[in-house]
Write a protein that holds these residues in place. Structure first.
Motif, PDB file in Angstrom:
ATOM      1  N   TYR A  53       0.834  -1.203   0.000  1.00 33.50           N
ATOM      2  CA  TYR A  53       0.000   0.000   0.000  1.00 33.50           C
ATOM      3  C   TYR A  53       0.873   1.260   0.000  1.00 33.50           C
ATOM      4  O   TYR A  53       0.646   2.185  -0.785  1.00 33.50           O
ATOM      5  N   LEU A  54       1.887   1.287   0.864  1.00 31.26           N
ATOM      6  CA  LEU A  54       2.772   2.461   0.933  1.00 31.26           C
ATOM      7  C   LEU A  54       3.564   2.648  -0.353  1.00 31.26           C
ATOM      8  O   LEU A  54       3.768   3.782  -0.810  1.00 31.26           O
ATOM      9  N   LYS A  55       4.008   1.563  -0.940  1.00 30.50           N
ATOM     10  CA  LYS A  55       4.754   1.648  -2.202  1.00 30.50           C
ATOM     11  C   LYS A  55       3.876   2.232  -3.298  1.00 30.50           C
ATOM     12  O   LYS A  55       4.304   3.120  -4.042  1.00 30.50           O
ATOM     13  N   GLN A  56       2.632   1.762  -3.375  1.00 32.58           N
ATOM     14  CA  GLN A  56       1.695   2.281  -4.367  1.00 32.58           C
ATOM     15  C   GLN A  56       1.391   3.754  -4.100  1.00 32.58           C
ATOM     16  O   GLN A  56       1.361   4.575  -5.022  1.00 32.58           O
ATOM     17  N   TRP A  57       1.191   4.080  -2.829  1.00 40.39           N
ATOM     18  CA  TRP A  57       0.892   5.471  -2.460  1.00 40.39           C
ATOM     19  C   TRP A  57       2.058   6.385  -2.829  1.00 40.39           C
ATOM     20  O   TRP A  57       1.854   7.469  -3.372  1.00 40.39           O
ATOM     21  N   GLU A  58       3.288   5.980  -2.531  1.00 43.35           N
ATOM     22  CA  GLU A  58       4.476   6.770  -2.879  1.00 43.35           C
ATOM     23  C   GLU A  58       4.582   6.957  -4.386  1.00 43.35           C
ATOM     24  O   GLU A  58       4.887   8.041  -4.877  1.00 43.35           O
ATOM     25  N   LYS A  59       4.330   5.891  -5.131  1.00 49.52           N
ATOM     26  CA  LYS A  59       4.402   5.972  -6.587  1.00 49.52           C
ATOM     27  C   LYS A  59       3.390   6.975  -7.119  1.00 49.52           C
ATOM     28  O   LYS A  59       3.726   7.843  -7.947  1.00 49.52           O
ATOM     29  N   GLU A  60       2.144   6.911  -6.643  1.00 52.61           N
ATOM     30  CA  GLU A  60       1.113   7.856  -7.076  1.00 52.61           C
ATOM     31  C   GLU A  60       1.476   9.287  -6.675  1.00 52.61           C
ATOM     32  O   GLU A  60       1.276  10.223  -7.447  1.00 52.61           O
ATOM     33  N   TYR A  61       2.004   9.443  -5.473  1.00 49.19           N
ATOM     34  CA  TYR A  61       2.387  10.768  -4.982  1.00 49.19           C
ATOM     35  C   TYR A  61       3.496  11.371  -5.846  1.00 49.19           C
ATOM     36  O   TYR A  61       3.413  12.528  -6.255  1.00 49.19           O
ATOM     37  N   VAL A  62       4.505  10.584  -6.141  1.00 52.79           N
ATOM     38  CA  VAL A  62       5.620  11.067  -6.956  1.00 52.79           C
ATOM     39  C   VAL A  62       5.142  11.402  -8.366  1.00 52.79           C
ATOM     40  O   VAL A  62       5.528  12.434  -8.931  1.00 52.79           O
ATOM     41  N   GLU A  63       4.293  10.570  -8.934  1.00 53.31           N
ATOM     42  CA  GLU A  63       3.775  10.847 -10.278  1.00 53.31           C
ATOM     43  C   GLU A  63       2.947  12.124 -10.292  1.00 53.31           C
ATOM     44  O   GLU A  63       3.084  12.956 -11.189  1.00 53.31           O
ATOM     45  N   ALA A  64       2.089  12.294  -9.292  1.00 49.52           N
ATOM     46  CA  ALA A  64       1.258  13.502  -9.220  1.00 49.52           C
ATOM     47  C   ALA A  64       2.137  14.734  -9.031  1.00 49.52           C
ATOM     48  O   ALA A  64       1.931  15.766  -9.678  1.00 49.52           O
ATOM     49  N   TYR A  65       3.113  14.642  -8.154  1.00 52.15           N
ATOM     50  CA  TYR A  65       4.009  15.773  -7.910  1.00 52.15           C
ATOM     51  C   TYR A  65       4.825  16.084  -9.155  1.00 52.15           C
ATOM     52  O   TYR A  65       5.047  17.252  -9.478  1.00 52.15           O
ATOM     53  N   ALA A  66       5.239  15.052  -9.871  1.00 51.93           N
ATOM     54  CA  ALA A  66       6.018  15.272 -11.096  1.00 51.93           C
ATOM     55  C   ALA A  66       5.183  16.009 -12.128  1.00 51.93           C
ATOM     56  O   ALA A  66       5.674  16.931 -12.798  1.00 51.93           O
ATOM     57  N   GLU A  67       3.914  15.659 -12.250  1.00 48.24           N
ATOM     58  CA  GLU A  67       3.034  16.342 -13.194  1.00 48.24           C
ATOM     59  C   GLU A  67       2.849  17.799 -12.801  1.00 48.24           C
ATOM     60  O   GLU A  67       2.911  18.693 -13.641  1.00 48.24           O
ATOM     61  N   ILE A  68       2.627  18.035 -11.517  1.00 43.64           N
ATOM     62  CA  ILE A  68       2.452  19.418 -11.038  1.00 43.64           C
ATOM     63  C   ILE A  68       3.721  20.208 -11.285  1.00 43.64           C
ATOM     64  O   ILE A  68       3.684  21.353 -11.767  1.00 43.64           O
ATOM     65  N   TRP A  69       4.880  19.630 -10.965  1.00 45.30           N
ATOM     66  CA  TRP A  69       6.146  20.326 -11.159  1.00 45.30           C
ATOM     67  C   TRP A  69       6.369  20.642 -12.631  1.00 45.30           C
ATOM     68  O   TRP A  69       6.768  21.754 -12.979  1.00 45.30           O
ATOM     69  N   LYS A  70       6.095  19.663 -13.486  1.00 44.61           N
ATOM     70  CA  LYS A  70       6.292  19.852 -14.922  1.00 44.61           C
ATOM     71  C   LYS A  70       5.394  20.983 -15.435  1.00 44.61           C
ATOM     72  O   LYS A  70       5.839  21.848 -16.185  1.00 44.61           O
ATOM     73  N   GLU A  71       4.138  20.973 -14.994  1.00 43.98           N
ATOM     74  CA  GLU A  71       3.197  22.005 -15.425  1.00 43.98           C
ATOM     75  C   GLU A  71       3.657  23.389 -14.962  1.00 43.98           C
ATOM     76  O   GLU A  71       3.670  24.339 -15.750  1.00 43.98           O
ATOM     77  N   GLN A  72       4.074  23.500 -13.699  1.00 46.22           N
ATOM     78  CA  GLN A  72       4.527  24.788 -13.176  1.00 46.22           C
ATOM     79  C   GLN A  72       5.816  25.249 -13.855  1.00 46.22           C
ATOM     80  O   GLN A  72       5.996  26.436 -14.117  1.00 46.22           O
ATOM     81  N   TYR A  73       6.698  24.317 -14.149  1.00 49.22           N
ATOM     82  CA  TYR A  73       7.957  24.648 -14.810  1.00 49.22           C
ATOM     83  C   TYR A  73       7.696  25.259 -16.180  1.00 49.22           C
ATOM     84  O   TYR A  73       8.245  26.306 -16.529  1.00 49.22           O
ATOM     85  N   PHE A  74       6.824  24.620 -16.962  1.00 51.25           N
ATOM     86  CA  PHE A  74       6.551  25.134 -18.295  1.00 51.25           C
ATOM     87  C   PHE A  74       5.728  26.416 -18.256  1.00 51.25           C
ATOM     88  O   PHE A  74       5.882  27.283 -19.127  1.00 51.25           O
ATOM     89  N   LEU A  75       4.875  26.581 -17.245  1.00 48.42           N
ATOM     90  CA  LEU A  75       4.175  27.859 -17.078  1.00 48.42           C
ATOM     91  C   LEU A  75       5.172  28.982 -16.811  1.00 48.42           C
ATOM     92  O   LEU A  75       5.058  30.083 -17.356  1.00 48.42           O
ATOM     93  N   GLU A  97       5.859  32.287 -19.060  1.00 46.21           N
ATOM     94  CA  GLU A  97       5.807  33.646 -18.515  1.00 46.21           C
ATOM     95  C   GLU A  97       7.086  34.415 -18.843  1.00 46.21           C
ATOM     96  O   GLU A  97       7.033  35.583 -19.229  1.00 46.21           O
ATOM     97  N   GLU A  98       8.225  33.760 -18.656  1.00 50.05           N
ATOM     98  CA  GLU A  98       9.500  34.420 -18.954  1.00 50.05           C
ATOM     99  C   GLU A  98       9.584  34.795 -20.431  1.00 50.05           C
ATOM    100  O   GLU A  98      10.048  35.889 -20.780  1.00 50.05           O
ATOM    101  N   LYS A  99       9.144  33.910 -21.290  1.00 50.64           N
ATOM    102  CA  LYS A  99       9.165  34.178 -22.726  1.00 50.64           C
ATOM    103  C   LYS A  99       8.279  35.375 -23.047  1.00 50.64           C
ATOM    104  O   LYS A  99       8.677  36.269 -23.810  1.00 50.64           O
ATOM    105  N   LYS A 100       7.095  35.401 -22.450  1.00 57.26           N
ATOM    106  CA  LYS A 100       6.163  36.502 -22.690  1.00 57.26           C
ATOM    107  C   LYS A 100       6.738  37.818 -22.172  1.00 57.26           C
ATOM    108  O   LYS A 100       6.637  38.854 -22.835  1.00 57.26           O
ATOM    109  N   LEU A 101       7.363  37.789 -20.990  1.00 62.72           N
ATOM    110  CA  LEU A 101       7.964  39.007 -20.432  1.00 62.72           C
ATOM    111  C   LEU A 101       9.099  39.517 -21.317  1.00 62.72           C
ATOM    112  O   LEU A 101       9.254  40.733 -21.506  1.00 62.72           O
TER     113      LEU A 101
END
Length: 113
Positions: free
Chosen positions: A32-54, A58-62
């Motif tokens: 259960y913990l292994k699955q939870w960690e995997k889901e957490y890391v994947e979700a965080y990676a998606e959020i990080w990737k989205e924020q990074y490209f945003l 923004e920098e390009k637009k500025l």
């Protein structure tokens, strides 16, 4: 003596059964913990990737806005270089008239305050 052997065998059997049961629970919890960690890391990676490209967008637009402002500033300087006053006397009279009007407006605003 027989009772001691019975108690000892009962203790050993109980010990092994409880050990197996706890080990089974521990395996489930680890899965259960292994699955939870995997889901957490994947979700965080998606959020990080989205924020990074945003942030990159923004920098390009500025940078584009800054470049556009520089071009406008240079264009305005160029246009100001080309401004020529043909009748300087008329220009000065018009300038004085507008300045006087602005001063009167300021005085009225101060009196109202």
């Amino acid at each position: 003596m027989m009772s001691h052997i019975t108690y000892l065998s009962y203790c050993l059997i109980s010990f092994f059964c409880v050990y197996k049961w706890i080990r089974h629970i521990d395996k489930k919890e680890r899965k259960y913990l292994k699955q939870w960690e995997k889901e957490y890391v994947e979700a965080y990676a998606e959020i990080w990737k989205e924020q990074y490209f945003l942030r990159l967008a923004e920098e390009k637009k500025l940078k584009e806005i800054a470049k556009k402002m520089e071009e406008e500033k240079a264009d305005q300087k160029e246009r100001l270089k080309n401004v020529k006053i043909e009748d300087e006397e008329e220009f000065m009279l018009d300038y004085d008239k507008h300045m006087q009007k602005a001063e009167e407006t300021l005085i009225k605003e101060e009196d109202m305050s």
